[in-house]
Design an enzyme around this catalytic site. Structure first.
Site, PDB file in Angstrom:
ATOM      1  N   SER A 178     -18.450  50.326  47.517  1.00 25.52           N
ATOM      2  CA  SER A 178     -18.758  51.458  46.655  1.00 25.52           C
ATOM      3  C   SER A 178     -19.975  51.122  45.781  1.00 25.52           C
ATOM      4  O   SER A 178     -21.038  50.840  46.316  1.00 25.52           O
ATOM      5  CB  SER A 178     -17.530  51.830  45.826  1.00 25.52           C
ATOM      6  OG  SER A 178     -17.691  53.084  45.229  1.00 25.52           O
ATOM      7  N   ASP A 217     -15.076  59.564  54.358  1.00 22.43           N
ATOM      8  CA  ASP A 217     -15.387  59.250  52.965  1.00 22.43           C
ATOM      9  C   ASP A 217     -16.355  60.317  52.473  1.00 22.43           C
ATOM     10  O   ASP A 217     -17.510  60.343  52.864  1.00 22.43           O
ATOM     11  CB  ASP A 217     -16.029  57.863  52.868  1.00 22.43           C
ATOM     12  CG  ASP A 217     -16.343  57.465  51.434  1.00 22.43           C
ATOM     13  OD1 ASP A 217     -16.128  58.288  50.520  1.00 22.43           O
ATOM     14  OD2 ASP A 217     -16.811  56.334  51.230  1.00 22.43           O
ATOM     15  N   HIS A 258     -12.678  56.397  51.576  1.00 26.99           N
ATOM     16  CA  HIS A 258     -13.409  55.395  50.796  1.00 26.99           C
ATOM     17  C   HIS A 258     -12.710  54.042  50.849  1.00 26.99           C
ATOM     18  O   HIS A 258     -13.284  53.032  50.468  1.00 26.99           O
ATOM     19  CB  HIS A 258     -13.524  55.893  49.355  1.00 26.99           C
ATOM     20  CG  HIS A 258     -14.643  55.263  48.568  1.00 26.99           C
ATOM     21  ND1 HIS A 258     -15.942  55.242  48.996  1.00 26.99           N
ATOM     22  CD2 HIS A 258     -14.645  54.633  47.364  1.00 26.99           C
ATOM     23  CE1 HIS A 258     -16.708  54.642  48.102  1.00 26.99           C
ATOM     24  NE2 HIS A 258     -15.938  54.254  47.104  1.00 26.99           N
TER      25      HIS A 258
END
Length: 634
Positions: free
Chosen positions: A493, A579, A611
């Site tokens: 991320s 995602d 994600h």
């Protein structure tokens, strides 16, 4: 033939790892996971379950137990519903809350045209068309209630409203509750649509009166998050609140209604609250919050009026995370606790002196059979003269006379706490077991060091915190046991963004990179991510706003895609297919850029993961490819 060869090869590798008595991917995915049902009504027992995944059968099992909160032998229990308080039942016992999805908007081809039953198309004319890993389908989660003793039709307290409660994507039963007198239902919702929904964090707490059928906004004056309403045994209402609209990582405070006035209990405290629960007597609130690379349990008194001061005290202290509060009775709280070497277990806490006693031992057999590495806390000087806490995790049986490959771990968020968490993917114990030293700096942007440290990263993504990363790895690189020719950087991320950015500015420090669902191109990210309030606040705004200096810096100087021509180091890029927070184009564009420049690179693509990586078999592939890449490149 190929399958048989792989099976033999893997069995040989696995046997070698087991012989070393260290954590393996197979052990990690099969660890027991403890989840809480709650404390019994009398407060004397804890009900919890233990689930397990079996690789050979590709199946999960779960067993529920009861144990005294003072400790002792756990007993298997099957029917426990009568032992726990059912929060969906009104205090007078007459009504029950339920939730259901209600279709309110046309989205599909079939919604619009009755002669296209086999069409597969979605039609949108406003934003918020997808969220996290799901496309909007025109249905909204609504809170309803019905009489318990009659076969009555549920009443939708949000009838015809195109809003969600529980909130999406992660809301649950914490988003609604009964008033103590059973006359109303309180619920949390963000009553906005389209672009307004995508750019705002302004959720509110609403009160629906069963008799008048009217709804009142209890937090209309606050423009940020209002969440987690909870009543004390005395009938006082408390909730969590963030002040600023559009800032998802704002300071989270505890608000209490006292004599009709909303009082911020934690306003003067330089920290942010994760979650809270009322004391059974209603005289205090217990809460957990990140502090100095850990998460601890606190208490705060409830003042009699806004003019009275209240006392805040940290109850627990140690190198661990108190990850949740299960409940409290008398002088004991039950909490979930974890650290970098141990998955979550349940503990009792003496609320007078903070002493903790372990109640569950779900994974002791595994941990007692392997060697664990040491986790060390080090303070490192940053380039602007501040002290930065950095976790250093060493391999089991660490020998300081040897040299070890070393990984810089880049935390996501970017405002997520780098505490004593135990991840079933980014598992430091497993990394250490594979012979790596891990350097995990609490760089700028993390909670637990005051609001200023936490907020500094916003609009400065490629600035001071990147120097914080480099300060940490450079300091550890001075140690004789760190192999400076075998340094890597890894993260997911925002941590994945950090890897993409460091790949252009590392000046030869690193020999390998791994980026999972990382942001590669801020322009594309702004155009495809769903919660636009995040990029608006942290980047400064839209890329087309040429008069916005902060935004323009984010899209140019702090944009990895603008610096990709400086990449020259092997990189593994991992991407989830559903995602929608960091959408698929980010990983694919980064991989394509690396390939076209002739850089050794690999794409690990999970079509059905968001994600995160949630499927156990996918997780095993993730782990195997992770260490395979590091072995090849370090």
């Amino acid at each position: 033939m190929h399958k048989v060869f792989f099976s033999i090869l893997f069995s040989f590798t696995f046997a070698g790892l087991v012989a070393q008595n260290v954590m393996t991917p197979e052990m990690l995915v099969q660890l027991n996971k403890v989840s809480v049902k709650g404390l019994t009504k009398d407060g004397n027992h804890l009900i919890y379950s233990v689930s397990n995944f079996n690789i050979e059968t590709n199946s999960k099992t779960s067993t529920t137990y009861q144990i005294p909160i003072t400790g002792g032998e756990a007993q298997i229990i099957t029917d426990y519903s009568s032992l726990l308080t059912d929060s969906s039942i009104s205090p007078d016992g007459n009504y029950q809350i339920t939730t259901a999805d209600v279709k309110l908007k046309k989205v599909t081809g079939q919604d619009y045209y009755n002669d296209v039953a086999n069409s597969n198309v979605k039609i949108y004319d406003e934003l918020n068309y997808r969220h996290w890993d799901t496309w909007e389908d025109g249905a909204f989660s609504h809170v309803m209630y019905a009489e318990v003793k009659k076969d009555s039709k549920p009443v939708d307290i949000m009838a015809e409203e195109p809003f969600d409660c529980p909130q999406k994507p992660f809301g649950g039963s914490e988003d609604y509750l009964w008033s103590p007198d059973s006359k109303s239902i309180l619920y949390v919702a963000k009553k906005l649509s389209g672009a307004a929904y995508a750019i705002s964090t302004n959720s509110d707490i609403y009160e629906y009166n069963l008799e008048s059928k009217t709804t009142t906004n209890l937090t209309a004056e606050n423009k940020g998050y209002d969440t987690n309403p909870s009543f004390s045994s005395k009938g006082q209402l408390a909730w969590l609140q963030m002040r600023r609209d559009g800032y998802e990582s704002d300071k989270n405070d505890i608000i209490v209604k006292i004599n009709g006035e909303s009082i911020n209990l934690t306003a003067a405290w330089d920290g942010t609250v994760s979650s809270f629960t009322w004391q059974d007597k209603g005289e205090k609130i217990y809460f957990i919050a990140p502090v100095l690379g850990t998460v601890q349990l606190f208490e705060i008194d409830i003042p009699s009026s806004s003019k009275k001061t209240n006392t805040l005290k940290q109850i627990t202290n140690g190198q661990f995370d108190v990850s949740s509060i299960v409940g409290q009775t008398k002088n004991v709280a039950v909490v979930s606790r974890r650290d970098m070497n141990h998955a979550s277990e349940l503990y009792s806490v003496n609320l007078t002196n903070g002493e903790m006693s372990q109640l569950t031992f779900a994974n002791d057999a595994t941990y007692n059979s392997i060697e664990l590495g040491n986790v060390e806390k080090r303070m490192i000087k940053t380039t602007d003269g501040k002290e930065m806490l950095t976790w250093v995790i060493y391999p089991p049986n660490f020998d300081p006379s040897k040299k070890y490959p070393t990984l810089l771990y880049c935390q996501g968020g970017p405002q997520g706490a780098l505490s004593q968490f135990y991840s079933f993917r980014w598992n430091f114990q497993l990394m250490a077991a594979n012979g790596y030293i891990i350097v995990a700096p609490n760089r700028r942007g993390m909670p637990g060091y005051g609001v200023e440290w936490n907020e500094q990263i916003s609009k400065d993504y490629g600035g001071q915190n990147m120097q914080d990363y480099l300060s940490a790895i450079d300091e550890l690189a001075k140690e004789p046991y760190v192999d400076n020719n075998r340094l890597g950087a890894i993260g997911a991320s925002y941590g994945g963004y950090s890897v993409f950015y460091l790949a252009a500015i590392h000046e030869g420090r690193f020999k390998s990179f791994i980026s999972h669902d990382g942001i590669y191109d801020w322009r594309s990210m702004y155009g495809t991510t769903e919660e636009l309030f995040f990029v608006n606040f942290d980047l400064g705004g839209a890329y087309w706003d040429k008069n916005n200096a902060a935004a323009q810096k984010s899209y140019t100087e702090f944009n990895p895609a603008e610096k990709v021509g400086q990449w020259d180091t092997p990189i593994l890029i991992i991407q989830g297919g559903i995602d929608y927070r960091v959408p698929i184009g980010q990983g694919l564009a980064a991989f394509q850029a690396a390939q076209l420049q002739g850089i050794k690179s690999k794409l690990l693509f999970f079509p059905e993961e968001n994600h995160w990586v949630l499927d156990n078999q996918n997780s095993l592939v993730w782990q195997r490819e992770f260490y395979k890449w590091l072995k090849e490149t370090l």
